[in-house]
Design a protein around this motif. Structure first.
Motif, PDB file in Angstrom:
ATOM      1  N   VAL A 285       0.831  -1.205   0.000  1.00 27.27           N
ATOM      2  CA  VAL A 285       0.000   0.000   0.000  1.00 27.27           C
ATOM      3  C   VAL A 285       0.859   1.245   0.000  1.00 27.27           C
ATOM      4  O   VAL A 285       0.560   2.211  -0.715  1.00 27.27           O
ATOM      5  N   SER A 286       1.964   1.259   0.756  1.00 24.24           N
ATOM      6  CA  SER A 286       2.739   2.496   0.767  1.00 24.24           C
ATOM      7  C   SER A 286       3.404   2.722  -0.585  1.00 24.24           C
ATOM      8  O   SER A 286       3.408   3.853  -1.090  1.00 24.24           O
ATOM      9  N   LEU A 287       3.954   1.676  -1.186  1.00 22.23           N
ATOM     10  CA  LEU A 287       4.535   1.863  -2.525  1.00 22.23           C
ATOM     11  C   LEU A 287       3.463   2.286  -3.527  1.00 22.23           C
ATOM     12  O   LEU A 287       3.669   3.216  -4.321  1.00 22.23           O
ATOM     13  N   GLY A 288       2.322   1.595  -3.456  1.00 22.00           N
ATOM     14  CA  GLY A 288       1.239   1.910  -4.385  1.00 22.00           C
ATOM     15  C   GLY A 288       0.735   3.322  -4.181  1.00 22.00           C
ATOM     16  O   GLY A 288       0.435   4.030  -5.149  1.00 22.00           O
ATOM     17  N   ALA A 289       0.664   3.758  -2.919  1.00 17.31           N
ATOM     18  CA  ALA A 289       0.193   5.107  -2.630  1.00 17.31           C
ATOM     19  C   ALA A 289       1.131   6.121  -3.251  1.00 17.31           C
ATOM     20  O   ALA A 289       0.687   7.051  -3.934  1.00 17.31           O
ATOM     21  N   GLY A 292       0.937   5.862  -7.137  1.00 22.63           N
ATOM     22  CA  GLY A 292      -0.327   6.331  -7.677  1.00 22.63           C
ATOM     23  C   GLY A 292      -0.522   7.813  -7.456  1.00 22.63           C
ATOM     24  O   GLY A 292      -1.035   8.519  -8.319  1.00 22.63           O
ATOM     25  N   TYR A 293      -0.070   8.303  -6.312  1.00 25.97           N
ATOM     26  CA  TYR A 293      -0.330   9.711  -5.981  1.00 25.97           C
ATOM     27  C   TYR A 293       0.586  10.633  -6.743  1.00 25.97           C
ATOM     28  O   TYR A 293       0.146  11.624  -7.316  1.00 25.97           O
ATOM     29  N   PHE A 294       1.884  10.308  -6.771  1.00 23.45           N
ATOM     30  CA  PHE A 294       2.825  11.221  -7.420  1.00 23.45           C
ATOM     31  C   PHE A 294       2.935  10.956  -8.914  1.00 23.45           C
ATOM     32  O   PHE A 294       3.157  11.880  -9.687  1.00 23.45           O
ATOM     33  N   GLY A 295       2.787   9.673  -9.302  1.00 23.57           N
ATOM     34  CA  GLY A 295       2.814   9.370 -10.736  1.00 23.57           C
ATOM     35  C   GLY A 295       4.164   9.679 -11.359  1.00 23.57           C
ATOM     36  O   GLY A 295       5.206   9.632 -10.697  1.00 23.57           O
ATOM     37  N   MET A 302       8.128   1.922 -11.357  1.00 26.54           N
ATOM     38  CA  MET A 302       7.479   0.904 -10.530  1.00 26.54           C
ATOM     39  C   MET A 302       6.692  -0.074 -11.398  1.00 26.54           C
ATOM     40  O   MET A 302       6.652  -1.268 -11.127  1.00 26.54           O
ATOM     41  N   ASP A 303       6.106   0.451 -12.458  1.00 27.95           N
ATOM     42  CA  ASP A 303       5.337  -0.406 -13.366  1.00 27.95           C
ATOM     43  C   ASP A 303       6.212  -1.512 -13.939  1.00 27.95           C
ATOM     44  O   ASP A 303       5.818  -2.678 -13.980  1.00 27.95           O
ATOM     45  N   ARG A 304       7.417  -1.130 -14.379  1.00 26.82           N
ATOM     46  CA  ARG A 304       8.319  -2.131 -14.968  1.00 26.82           C
ATOM     47  C   ARG A 304       8.729  -3.159 -13.910  1.00 26.82           C
ATOM     48  O   ARG A 304       8.706  -4.365 -14.148  1.00 26.82           O
ATOM     49  N   ILE A 305       9.077  -2.659 -12.729  1.00 24.41           N
ATOM     50  CA  ILE A 305       9.502  -3.577 -11.659  1.00 24.41           C
ATOM     51  C   ILE A 305       8.381  -4.551 -11.342  1.00 24.41           C
ATOM     52  O   ILE A 305       8.579  -5.763 -11.237  1.00 24.41           O
ATOM     53  N   VAL A 306       7.164  -3.997 -11.211  1.00 22.46           N
ATOM     54  CA  VAL A 306       6.026  -4.853 -10.874  1.00 22.46           C
ATOM     55  C   VAL A 306       5.786  -5.892 -11.961  1.00 22.46           C
ATOM     56  O   VAL A 306       5.490  -7.047 -11.685  1.00 22.46           O
ATOM     57  N   GLU A 307       5.975  -5.476 -13.199  1.00 21.78           N
ATOM     58  CA  GLU A 307       5.754  -6.415 -14.289  1.00 21.78           C
ATOM     59  C   GLU A 307       6.697  -7.605 -14.183  1.00 21.78           C
ATOM     60  O   GLU A 307       6.294  -8.766 -14.357  1.00 21.78           O
ATOM     61  N   TYR A 345      -0.111  -3.678  -3.787  1.00 18.96           N
ATOM     62  CA  TYR A 345       0.405  -2.515  -4.530  1.00 18.96           C
ATOM     63  C   TYR A 345      -0.614  -2.056  -5.556  1.00 18.96           C
ATOM     64  O   TYR A 345      -0.912  -0.859  -5.668  1.00 18.96           O
ATOM     65  N   ARG A 346      -1.180  -3.027  -6.273  1.00 15.30           N
ATOM     66  CA  ARG A 346      -2.134  -2.657  -7.319  1.00 15.30           C
ATOM     67  C   ARG A 346      -3.370  -2.008  -6.706  1.00 15.30           C
ATOM     68  O   ARG A 346      -3.870  -0.997  -7.212  1.00 15.30           O
ATOM     69  N   THR A 347      -3.870  -2.606  -5.604  1.00 15.34           N
ATOM     70  CA  THR A 347      -5.032  -2.012  -4.932  1.00 15.34           C
ATOM     71  C   THR A 347      -4.725  -0.581  -4.517  1.00 15.34           C
ATOM     72  O   THR A 347      -5.496   0.346  -4.808  1.00 15.34           O
ATOM     73  N   GLY A 348      -3.598  -0.405  -3.839  1.00 10.23           N
ATOM     74  CA  GLY A 348      -3.253   0.927  -3.327  1.00 10.23           C
ATOM     75  C   GLY A 348      -3.068   1.923  -4.445  1.00 10.23           C
ATOM     76  O   GLY A 348      -3.607   3.038  -4.404  1.00 10.23           O
ATOM     77  N   ARG A 349      -2.357   1.511  -5.490  1.00  9.97           N
ATOM     78  CA  ARG A 349      -2.086   2.433  -6.589  1.00  9.97           C
ATOM     79  C   ARG A 349      -3.387   2.855  -7.266  1.00  9.97           C
ATOM     80  O   ARG A 349      -3.627   4.032  -7.524  1.00  9.97           O
TER      81      ARG A 349
END
Lengths: 470, 310
Positions: A285-289, A292-295, A302-307, A345-349
């Motif tokens: 959640v903190s990473l996703g926040a 998602g918030y700052f973009g 983060m998108d690449r890492i998550v992938e 992460y996905r939920t939070g983002r």
């Protein structure tokens, strides 16, 4: 702006203007109160909730019910009372869980057991009365084995104390092959003098077979004595007779109490589930926040890492980590968190991305709220319902996966147990001792169903758009 | 996607190479394979170089490394086990799809009626109870208690020869049924959810107001729309069959790829683990590509959504 002189502020109204407004007469219902109200309407989820409460109660207090640590203190005595069938006080009067078992044994052995004083009341049914009256009854000539229902606790005590079930088979094979194997081999106990005295006092000894005397080289007056005896195994192991012994779910092959073991395993796996979902939700959640918030570039990175991380199967991570570090609790937790944070992460983002352009966030920012305040005070409470729901659903997911992998032997704790391992051990002996398979299976089935129903109920309850639909 | 695949495989490789007991020559090997493979895979060189050599060997000789467990090249062992995995998985796969669709459609059409409740409860139970519990309990009930199944495990090729073909086939019945039952509920639940959503859509109202009966509207419009999202996964699932299932193969003693994985794990056969992981990642990659492409075939919204028609 903060230092305006209060005296300069002027009231716009006239003082005697009447403000016509009435207080709300309905009761105020908050978001969580409303969720709880709707959750309560869902009967299945409520029932599941109570079942979970009961299971949690046993997880916390279950192992304390029976202070039984014989397997740790004396593994040999414990394994001699292994594989006992389930027996629960009071319930046993209904005809289930009464410690009985249907077994097939040789005719000679059954007759000998029935006639022996010690074997009284072992055979409950299955042995024909004519045969008991007349061992050479013509009707039963040639039938060498009988299927009988026995009180398994007494039966176990009999075979471990007086006569092993292969007693006559050993005698026959001795005659046939001209060997000299002791038919009483597995029940014959050799005691020292002190032990003998102690057992005699406690009335454990059934029969003295032989007393051997050997010379003491130090002191010729007093020679060594060895006592070969038959002892009452239940008295030795548990200090109680079979009639008073209750193992609720029976015992395992090495004499451990299945009831205690199931809830010890459940405790371990639920504690680990708690650890895993805590780490996952905090990290995710903190990473996703932030993403998602700052973009921006951070979000892209983060998108690449998550992938990449999300394309690694959990099984591979677990296998490699276990091979590297062994099956320890923290290794399992690490393996489950290494890829598990992605979901949170996905939920939070998603939530932060969705809410960051809402009007109320703009309003807050216009009033000068900092980014941190907006994230914690304004957006986070809105995401909480979704997070709680996915937490409630990830506990059963963890228990499920952990049980599966420990069943397969990929997770194999050396110093503790888990329900998956119990089922695996039960599967090996399911023909002879079905209770070792059935109880852990039923436990995990009920727990999974309850958790999933509970999670679904929670999901519906926290979803305000479903309000009034039901 | 391809880059992700390469990176993950490289990560596996590095991690496996960092295992402390990776380079120890096993005792009593008999031949000098250790020296040969040390030379060929460059075991005294840095890990990235080893990775490059490993990739080169795959394309040059089709060699994925040497199995310490089987004393052969891992790929020959691994790929020879794939047919067994396919054999056990393919029938349940094709059985479960129509069953799941039918159950899902019935449940969605009769929403909140008795039959929907029964189906939903069944789905709930079979989704919740772990598959290995279902499988083990089915063995216990149908072989040990009821005696319906001829044998709790599937027949080996030698048993096929000794006991006859029909006996061998009959040992497959139990695992096939269990696998089917296990894979129906998840699919059926998604079909039900999707169709429920389509049934409340506006175009259904329009269709019925045009004069179509509810049955016509459902079969011509709603069902078509509801099933579109499931077609690509059905094709991808066929690829997944190659991968086998560890739990099934362990419980029913199928001599397939899943058991190889467990054996390699238990005997620390690193070359085999590397191959299994790589192959799994490869299948994932293929399915991702296939699914992306197939959506354009099955779902007109994807094709027309590119902006060319609007």
């Amino acid at each position: 702006m903060k230092n305006i002189d209060k005296t300069k502020l002027v009231l716009v109204h006239d003082k005697d203007d009447l403000i016509v407004d009435q207080p709300l007469e309905t009761k105020e219902i908050g978001y969580y109160q409303d969720s709880w109200n709707r959750f309560k309407k869902n009967k299945a989820s409520l029932a599941a909730f109570y079942i979970i409460c009961v299971v949690l109660f046993y997880v916390v207090f279950g192992p304390l019910f029976k202070s039984y640590n014989l397997p740790e203190e004396n593994p040999v005595d414990a394994s001699r009372i292994g594989n006992l069938t389930p027996r629960i006080p009071l319930v046993e009067n209904l005809g289930i869980f009464d410690g009985t078992k249907t077994i097939r044994r040789g005719r000679q052995f059954l007759l000998a057991m029935n006639e022996s004083e010690f074997g009284e009341g072992v055979i409950l049914e299955g042995l024909p009365q004519e045969l008991i009256d007349d061992p050479n009854h013509p009707d039963y000539e040639g039938i060498n084995t009988f299927t009988v229902k026995v009180d398994y606790y007494k039966y176990k005590n009999y075979t471990q104390s007086v006569m092993p079930s292969n007693y006559f088979a050993t005698i026959d094979s001795n005659l046939e092959n001209d060997t000299d194997e002791d038919p009483l081999g597995s029940v014959r106990r050799t005691l020292t003098r002190d032990q003998f005295q102690e057992y005699l006092e406690k009335n454990y000894i059934i029969e003295i077979l032989q007393i051997r005397e050997s010379a003491n080289e130090d002191d010729e007056e007093e020679s060594y004595f060895q006592y070969e005896v038959l002892v009452n195994q239940f008295l030795v192991s548990l200090d109680q007779v079979p009639e008073d012994t209750y193992f609720w779910f029976g015992t395992m092959g090495d004499g451990r109490d299945l009831f205690t073991q199931i809830f010890l395993g459940a405790r371990i796996s639920l504690l680990m589930a708690l650890a895993v979902i805590t780490i996952n939700s905090i990290v995710g959640v903190s990473l996703g926040a932030v993403a998602g918030y700052f973009g921006g570039a951070l979000d892209l990175m983060m998108d690449r890492i998550v992938e990449i991380v999300s394309s690694i199967p959990l099984l591979s991570v677990l296998v490699l980590l276990v091979l590297r570090f062994g099956s320890k609790l923290w290794v399992v937790v690490l393996a489950f968190t290494a890829t598990g944070w992605i979901v949170m992460y996905r939920t939070g983002r998603m939530q932060f991305y969705r809410f960051k352009n809402r009007d109320y966030v703009f309003a807050a920012r216009t009033l000068g709220a900092s980014d941190r305040r907006i994230m914690f005070k304004h957006i986070f409470p809105n995401t909480l319902g979704l997070i709680v729901t996915s937490l409630a659903l990830s506990i059963p997911a963890f228990v499920f996966t952990e049980a599966t992998f420990s069943f397969l032997g990929i997770i194999n704790y050396s110093d503790t147990t888990s329900v998956g391992m119990l089922i695996q051990q039960g599967q090996v002996v399911m023909q002879q001792h079905p209770h070792l398979l059935l109880f852990p299976s039923i436990y995990i089935a009920i727990l999974m169903i309850a958790f999933n129903l509970f999670g679904n109920g929670l999901r519906d309850a926290f979803n305000p758009s479903l309000r009034g639909v039901e | 996607m391809v880059i992700t695949f390469i990176i993950t495989v490289f990560l596996f490789f590095v991690f496996i190479k960092m295992m402390p007991d990776n380079f120890t020559p096993p005792p009593l090997t008999g031949d000098d394979w250790y020296e040969i493979y040390k030379e060929r895979e460059g075991w005294d060189k840095p890990i990235p170089v080893q990775f490059a050599l490993w990739v080169r060997n795959i394309f040059a000789d089709g060699s994925f490394g040497f199995s310490t467990l089987y004393n052969r090249d891992v790929s020959t062992v691994y790929f020879s086990k794939i047919p067994a995995s396919i054999k056990i998985n393919i029938v349940p796969y094709f059985l479960s799809i129509p069953i799941a669709i039918v159950l899902g459609v019935i449940a969605a059409l009769k929403k909140n009626e008795l039959i929907d409740n029964i189906i939903s409860v069944g789905i709930m139970i079979f989704i919740s109870v772990p598959f290995f519990v279902t499988a083990v309990l089915s063995q216990f009930v149908f072989y040990f208690e009821l005696g319906w199944a001829p044998w709790p495990y599937i027949a080996t090729p030698s048993e096929f020869e000794v006991q006859g073909f029909w006996y061998g086939i009959s040992t497959y019945i139990l695992p096939v049924i269990v696998l089917t039952i296990a894979s129906v509920p998840g699919f059926a639940r998604r079909v039900r959810a999707e169709l429920t959503e389509q049934l409340t859509a506006d175009y259904m109202l329009l269709a019925q107001s045009k004069g179509l009966t509810r049955r016509q509207a459902v079969f011509r419009h709603a069902l078509k729309n509801a099933l579109v999202p499931f077609l690509p996964p059905i094709f991808i699932g066929i690829i997944g069959i190659l991968n086998g299932g560890i739990i099934t193969e362990q419980i029913f003693r199928v001599d397939g790829t899943g058991r190889i994985y467990l054996k390699a794990f238990n005997s620390r056969d690193y070359a085999m683990l590397m191959l299994v992981n790589t192959f799994g990642q490869f299948l994932t990659l293929i399915s991702a590509i296939v699914s992306d492409i197939s959506y354009t075939f099955f779902d007109p919204r994807v094709r027309f959504g590119s902006g060319k028609l609007s």
